[in-house]
Design an enzyme around this catalytic site. Sequence first.
Site, PDB file in Angstrom:
ATOM      1  N   ARG A 140      52.877  41.231  35.400  1.00  0.00           N
ATOM      2  CA  ARG A 140      51.911  41.607  34.372  1.00  0.00           C
ATOM      3  C   ARG A 140      52.413  42.839  33.643  1.00  0.00           C
ATOM      4  NH1 ARG A 140      49.833  37.591  34.228  1.00  0.00           N
ATOM      5  NH2 ARG A 140      47.672  36.947  34.439  1.00  0.00           N
ATOM      6  N   GLU A 149      50.611  43.378  25.346  1.00  0.00           N
ATOM      7  CA  GLU A 149      51.075  42.152  24.694  1.00  0.00           C
ATOM      8  C   GLU A 149      49.929  41.448  23.958  1.00  0.00           C
ATOM      9  OE1 GLU A 149      52.378  40.249  28.484  1.00  0.00           O
ATOM     10  OE2 GLU A 149      50.934  38.681  27.999  1.00  0.00           O
ATOM     11  N   HIS A 154      55.713  35.644  27.445  1.00  0.00           N
ATOM     12  CA  HIS A 154      54.777  35.259  28.518  1.00  0.00           C
ATOM     13  C   HIS A 154      54.722  33.735  28.701  1.00  0.00           C
ATOM     14  CE1 HIS A 154      50.972  36.727  30.839  1.00  0.00           C
ATOM     15  NE2 HIS A 154      51.532  35.695  31.441  1.00  0.00           N
TER      16      HIS A 154
END
Length: 329
Positions: free
Chosen positions: A235, A264, A282
Site C-alpha cells: 500500500r 495515488e 496499482h
Amino acid sequence: MQKILVARPIFPDVIERLEQYFEVDWNNGDVLSADEFARRLADKDGALTAGDPVGPAVLSAAPRLRVVANMAVGYNNFDMAAFNASNVLGTNTPDVLNESTADFGWALMMAAARRIAESEHWLRAGHWQKWAYDGFLGSDIHGSTLGVIGMGRIGQALARRARGFNMQVLYHNRSQVAPQIEAELNAQYVSKEELLRRADHVVLVLPYTKENHHTIGAAELALMKPTATLTNIARGGIVDDAALAEALRAKRIAAAGLDVYEGEPNLNPALLTVPNVVLAPHIASATEATRRAMANLAADNLIAALGEGPNAGRPANPINPEVLGKARV
Ligand code: 8YV
C-alpha cells in the site's frame, strides 16, 4: 427489493447477478466525489466498493446501510471502528488474488533488478547503437537473498517462488509464522533492520495500518545495500515516497519496483524523474481471472450479508463478524 450501490465500474455480468437480488444503483463512470458517494449511499442497504473511503460521516448519512463489500483484500479505506460502532459489516476478498499478486511482485522485482523498464525507455528513445559490455548491468535474482516484509498469504506465495531461483529467504512480520511454514518456505525470521541490511531484494507485502506508516523511510533505506532493490506491492504510505525518490536519485539503493503510492493516483513527482524505478498503476491483482474472482467474491459477500442467495446470512469474508445479526445503530 433491497437497494445497493456499486460504487465503481465492474464486470457487467456481475452487475446482472446482483440485479437478481437487488435494485442496483451502478456508478459506471468516474470515481464519485466524497459528497456524491455519501449522497448515493443515503438510501442503500449495501454497497460494493473498491478502495472508496468509508468512515463515520458516510455511515451516519446512510442509516439503512448494513454491509460494505470491498473488492480488495486490503481494507484500509474502511474505518473499522466506525463500522463496529454502527454495526455495519465490512467484507473483503482475500485468497483469490494471492498467486496473481505474488507473480506481479516477482515481475516488478525482476524488472527493477534487471533494469527492464529503464533499458526499454532508452531503446525506444533511439539510443541503441552498439552492444556494450557494461550496458545496463543489474543485479542477479538467482542465488541472492530475498527479504519479505509481511509474511501473510501473499508474502508466503511470493516466498514460495524463491525456491526455483535458489534464493535464501529472510522475512519480517508482526509475528513469526508456524515452524512448518518456515520449513516449507525455507524462510528465516529476522528483525526488520537485519532484513534490510542482508537482503538483496526487499519486497513489501504488509497491510497498511497507522502503525506501519512509513515503515520504510530514509533511515531504513540507509540500511540497505547499495546494490539492493525495493519492491512495494502493499500500500502507499508504507514507504516514504519522497525519501525513496531521493535514495534512488543518489543511488543509495540500486532500483525500485512500485505498484502503490502515497496519494495515488497522484504520484510524488520526484519518482517520475528518477530512471531506476519501475512504476505500475496499482495492477498487481489485475489479471482477467483474478479480477473476475475478486468481483464475484465481493458480490457473493454482499448477497449473503444482505440475507439473499444460497449462503444467506453467512458471508464468506466478514472483516468484523461480531456485528453479524446485530441491529444497525
Ligand atoms: C485492488 C488491492 O485491486 O486487493 C487489494 O488490496 O490492492 C487490489 O487488488 C485495489 O485495492 C482496488 O480495490
